[in-house]
Design an enzyme around this catalytic site. Structure first.
Site, mmCIF file in Angstrom:
data_model
loop_
_atom_site.group_PDB
_atom_site.id
_atom_site.type_symbol
_atom_site.label_atom_id
_atom_site.label_comp_id
_atom_site.label_asym_id
_atom_site.label_seq_id
_atom_site.Cartn_x
_atom_site.Cartn_y
_atom_site.Cartn_z
ATOM 1 N N LYS A 108 45.797 40.571 44.029
ATOM 2 C CA LYS A 108 44.624 40.466 44.884
ATOM 3 C C LYS A 108 44.432 41.813 45.587
ATOM 4 C CE LYS A 108 42.665 36.731 47.548
ATOM 5 N NZ LYS A 108 42.717 35.360 48.035
ATOM 6 N N GLU B 108 41.915 18.379 49.197
ATOM 7 C CA GLU B 108 41.304 17.672 50.330
ATOM 8 C C GLU B 108 41.539 16.167 50.257
ATOM 9 O OE1 GLU B 108 39.770 20.050 48.559
ATOM 10 O OE2 GLU B 108 39.462 21.630 50.040
ATOM 11 N N ARG C 139 34.639 16.123 49.542
ATOM 12 C CA ARG C 139 35.447 15.795 48.366
ATOM 13 C C ARG C 139 36.376 14.598 48.611
ATOM 14 N NH1 ARG C 139 37.672 20.644 44.692
ATOM 15 N NH2 ARG C 139 35.551 20.758 43.923
HETATM 16 C C1 LIG Z 1 37.306 22.514 47.474
HETATM 17 C C2 LIG Z 1 37.553 23.824 48.148
HETATM 18 N N1 LIG Z 1 38.516 23.900 49.097
HETATM 19 C C3 LIG Z 1 38.746 25.072 49.703
HETATM 20 C C4 LIG Z 1 38.032 26.183 49.375
HETATM 21 C C5 LIG Z 1 38.251 27.468 50.133
HETATM 22 N N2 LIG Z 1 38.793 28.502 49.246
HETATM 23 C C6 LIG Z 1 38.022 29.406 48.657
HETATM 24 S S1 LIG Z 1 38.859 30.500 47.724
HETATM 25 C C7 LIG Z 1 40.307 29.755 48.129
HETATM 26 C C8 LIG Z 1 41.574 30.289 47.553
HETATM 27 C C9 LIG Z 1 41.543 30.218 46.073
HETATM 28 O O1 LIG Z 1 42.696 30.754 45.545
HETATM 29 P P1 LIG Z 1 42.686 31.214 44.044
HETATM 30 O O2 LIG Z 1 41.953 30.235 43.226
HETATM 31 O O3 LIG Z 1 44.073 31.505 43.661
HETATM 32 O O4 LIG Z 1 41.803 32.537 44.053
HETATM 33 P P2 LIG Z 1 42.152 33.927 44.758
HETATM 34 O O5 LIG Z 1 41.536 33.850 46.119
HETATM 35 O O6 LIG Z 1 43.595 34.096 44.762
HETATM 36 O O7 LIG Z 1 41.457 34.945 43.932
HETATM 37 C C10 LIG Z 1 40.113 28.684 48.985
HETATM 38 C C11 LIG Z 1 41.168 27.847 49.556
HETATM 39 C C12 LIG Z 1 37.019 26.041 48.406
HETATM 40 N N3 LIG Z 1 36.227 27.046 48.074
HETATM 41 N N4 LIG Z 1 36.819 24.860 47.805
#
Ligand SMILES: Cc1ncc(C[n+]2csc(CCOP(=O)(O)OP(=O)(O)O)c2C)c(N)n1
Ligand SMILES: CC(=O)[C@@H](O)[C@H](O)COP(=O)(O)O
Ligand SMILES: [Mg+2]
Length: 613
Positions: free
Chosen positions: A278, A363, A391
């Site tokens: 990242k 969630e 959700r």
């Molecule tokens: C249902 C839902 N819950 C929480 C989020 C908030 N959220 C957005 S990105 C993220 C982290 C995602 O991690 P990853 O898929 O590993 O992607 P990275 O940020 O590491 O590139 C979260 C928790 C979301 N977008 N959707």
């Protein structure tokens, strides 16, 4: 200098370049993103980490004929640059500008609208099955992060897809981070795959994966490995019916292109495990990916500086309350579905590690888990964004409310959130919570009331929701002392004549402004449920017009509750309901969007004047 990037408007232009040019394109694209996102703000670290993968995908696959589905979509900026939107990157997340997530209306390359996580595998499977039904040979590719992979939805889709004869490629972009460090057993499994026991650097998989192992030989190999106690990489995904390939270096574009080109010729469900960093290419982000997950504008030379605001945000008010309440009552636990920073839980997590639960992006599980805890006398506080609570609807009803369990839902990002747009707006919570028996809904008018309401909710013996918006409010002084508010009672904040404005939540400032302009009575209703029917009746019988103000959808919202109350009490009076329209409010600045919806002081005043006229 972006000499090569300048030649690319669409992926076809990229595909016309020599393969040897790709590393230079990656460098130029990364520099472009750094300049562009640091000036507009937006999701940052995930985009820098996805540069090579995005280039390789568009280079190898025939997009948009082949379908790429980005999970969450917060890593889709390089994709936007390569798909005809480079010139508009300066408008990112601004009103009438580019959306921060893929959006079907924006481009034919945005195959599926996203913003919420863990939908990519299910949607891509839909594309793959549709291709089969239509007799088309297009490929469907889901790109999902390790954080998003923790959600039940992702596994439901894997479970379905692994049993289907479809050309689906799932790419796991593993950077060992969610917004905060990733959690859970799957995360441990992935970490184990990348560490010592069997893994010495990235494996040369581009040839190996074409070497199909006959089932019997494979079985023998596996039992041999089990006997030796060895760890088989990707076994989990293979057991799910996928051909596992990887892990490979997601910043080595050459390997990516070779591997993807090989996979393109394979049929059936394929799973490619790609390892990235990242923030790759920007040292400060690599060192602190949490801080650089999403940024406000900054100078690349200096990095992000801490923002200072005189008013605490509602999130901060919640975070402080949680720590104070935890000190008072040891039964309290805090739960977050992977939103520690955004929900204001950093301090609580530090101070009360044993009572802090990050359950991953889950969630539904967060809510049911809270239900289980509550049955055993624990007092769970689920900190959750309004949009993500959507959700967990069945879990709210079936696992908490039906059993009247005392769970507090601290619902952040209620109403319009601004830059993230309609995928993240919390426009519906009054409507979807109000109809659930046993559920109480408290809506603070200001920051102090937020603290007192959280306390009031915590004392209540049943499920409660306290919902508040992104950012700060009127700037009320937050009293340290916690005082329970009278249950189900609103308060009159201004006495006027003819018009009574019933305000729900933080549009109170706008309501008071309109009250001053029109000499109207203004009530801060505090409770959407149980509604203060007596106050509704009192105001309705002493005024000519009842106006309700809220930042929830008008349909089914607090205004609807007032209409139901008037009807049930047999009171006839003129009414005006102000709130969010029956439509999706696009991205932009939060206060501007609220004004556009007529929910600022001027808008409320104008709407009432119009009604009176
Ligand atoms: C249902 C839902 N819950 C929480 C989020 C908030 N959220 C957005 S990105 C993220 C982290 C995602 O991690 P990853 O898929 O590993 O992607 P990275 O940020 O590491 O590139 C979260 C928790 C979301 N977008 N959707
Ligand atoms: C992509 C995503 O879902 C999160 O990163 C979200 O954008 C965070 O929103 P806040 O900035 O309101 O915490
Ligand atoms: Mg990740």
């Amino acid at each position: 200098m972006t000499t090569l990037l300048d030649q690319i408007n669409l992926p076809a232009d990229l595909r016309a370049l020599d393969r040897e040019d790709l590393p230079q394109v990656a460098g130029e694209l990364r520099q472009f993103l750094l300049d562009s996102i640091s000036s507009t703000g937006g999701h940052f670290a995930s985009n820098l980490g996805a540069v090579e993968l995005t280039l390789a995908l568009h280079y190898v696959f025939n997009t948009p004929y082949d379908r790429i589905v980005w999970d969450v979509g917060h890593q889709s900026y390089p994709h936007k640059v390569l798909t005809g939107r480079r010139e508009r990157m300066g408008t990112m997340r601004q009103q009438n500008g580019l959306a921060g997530f893929p959006k079907r209306e924006e481009s034919e390359y945005d195959t599926f609208g996203v913003g919420h996580s863990s939908t990519s595998i299910g949607a891509a499977l839909g594309f793959a099955e549709a291709a089969k039904l239509h007799g088309e040979n297009r490929k469907a590719i889901a790109v999902i992060g390790d954080g998003s992979m923790t959600a039940g939805m992702a596994f439901e889709a894997l479970n379905n897809a692994g049993d289907r004869d479809v050309d689906l490629l799932v790419i796991l972009n593993d950077n060992e981070m969610s917004i905060s460090p990733n959690v859970g057993a799957l995360n441990n499994y992935l970490a184990k795959m990348l560490s010592g026991k069997f893994y010495n650097g990235f494996r040369n998989v581009s040839g190996r994966m074409l070497d199909k192992v006959p089932p019997l030989r494979e079985l023998a190999k596996r039992s041999e490995e089990q006997l030796k106690g060895l760890f088989t990489p990707g076994l989990l995904f293979e057991e799910f019916g996928f051909n596992y390939i990887g892990p490979i270096d997601g910043h080595d574009i050459d390997t990516l292109v070779t591997t993807l080109s090989n996979i393109k010729n394979l049929s059936g469900p394929q799973f490619l495990h790609v390892v990235t960093k990242k923030g790759q290419g920007y040292k400060l982000a690599v060192a602190d990916p949490v801080k650089y997950h999403a940024v406000t504008p900054f100078t690349p030379e200096n990095g992000m500086t801490g923002k200072s605001s005189s008013k605490p945000s509602f999130t901060q008010v919640f975070g402080e309350w949680l720590c104070d309440m935890a000190a008072k009552d040891e039964r309290l636990v805090g739960i977050t579905p992977a939103m520690r920073e955004g929900s204001g839980l950093v301090k609580f997590a530090e101070q009360y590690p044993a009572r802090y639960f990050d359950v991953g992006i889950a969630e539904q599980h967060a809510v049911t888990f809270a239900g289980g805890l509550a049955c055993e006398g624990v007092k769970p506080v689920v900190a959750i964004y309004s949009t993500f609570l959507q959700r967990a609807y069945d879990q709210l009803v079936h696992d908490v409310a039906l059993q009247n369990l005392p769970v507090v839902f601290a619902i952040d990002r209620a109403g319009l959130v601004g830059a993230d747009g309609p995928t993240h707006a919390g426009s519906f919570d009054y409507s979807f919570l109000r109809c659930i028996p046993n559920m109480a809904i408290l809506a603070p008018g200001d920051e102090n009331e937020c603290r007192q309401m959280l306390y009031t909710a915590f004392l209540h013996d049943g499920p409660t929701a306290v919902r508040y918006p992104r950012g700060s409010g009127l700037g009320a002084t937050v009293e340290e002392e916690m005082t329970a508010l009278p249950w189900g009672k609103g308060e009159v904040r201004r006495k006027g004549s003819k018009v009574a404005i019933l305000s729900f939540g933080t549009r109170l400032g706008a309501a008071l402004e309109a009250g001053e302009a029109l000499d109207a009575t203004v009530a801060n209703m505090r409770f959407v449920k149980p509604l203060d029917d007596a106050l509704v009746a009192e105001l309705a019988t002493s005024h000519d017009l009842i106006v309700t103000v809220e930042d929830n959808a008008i349909m089914g919202g607090a205004g609807s509750a007032v209409l139901e109350s008037l009807s049930a009490q047999g009171i006839k009076i003129d009414t005006l309901l102000l709130g969010l329209p029956d439509g999706y409010v696009e991205h932009g600045e939060q206060h501007k969007l609220l004004a556009d919806c007529g929910l600022d002081g001027a808008g409320v005043t104008a709407a009432i004047r119009k009604k009176l006229a």
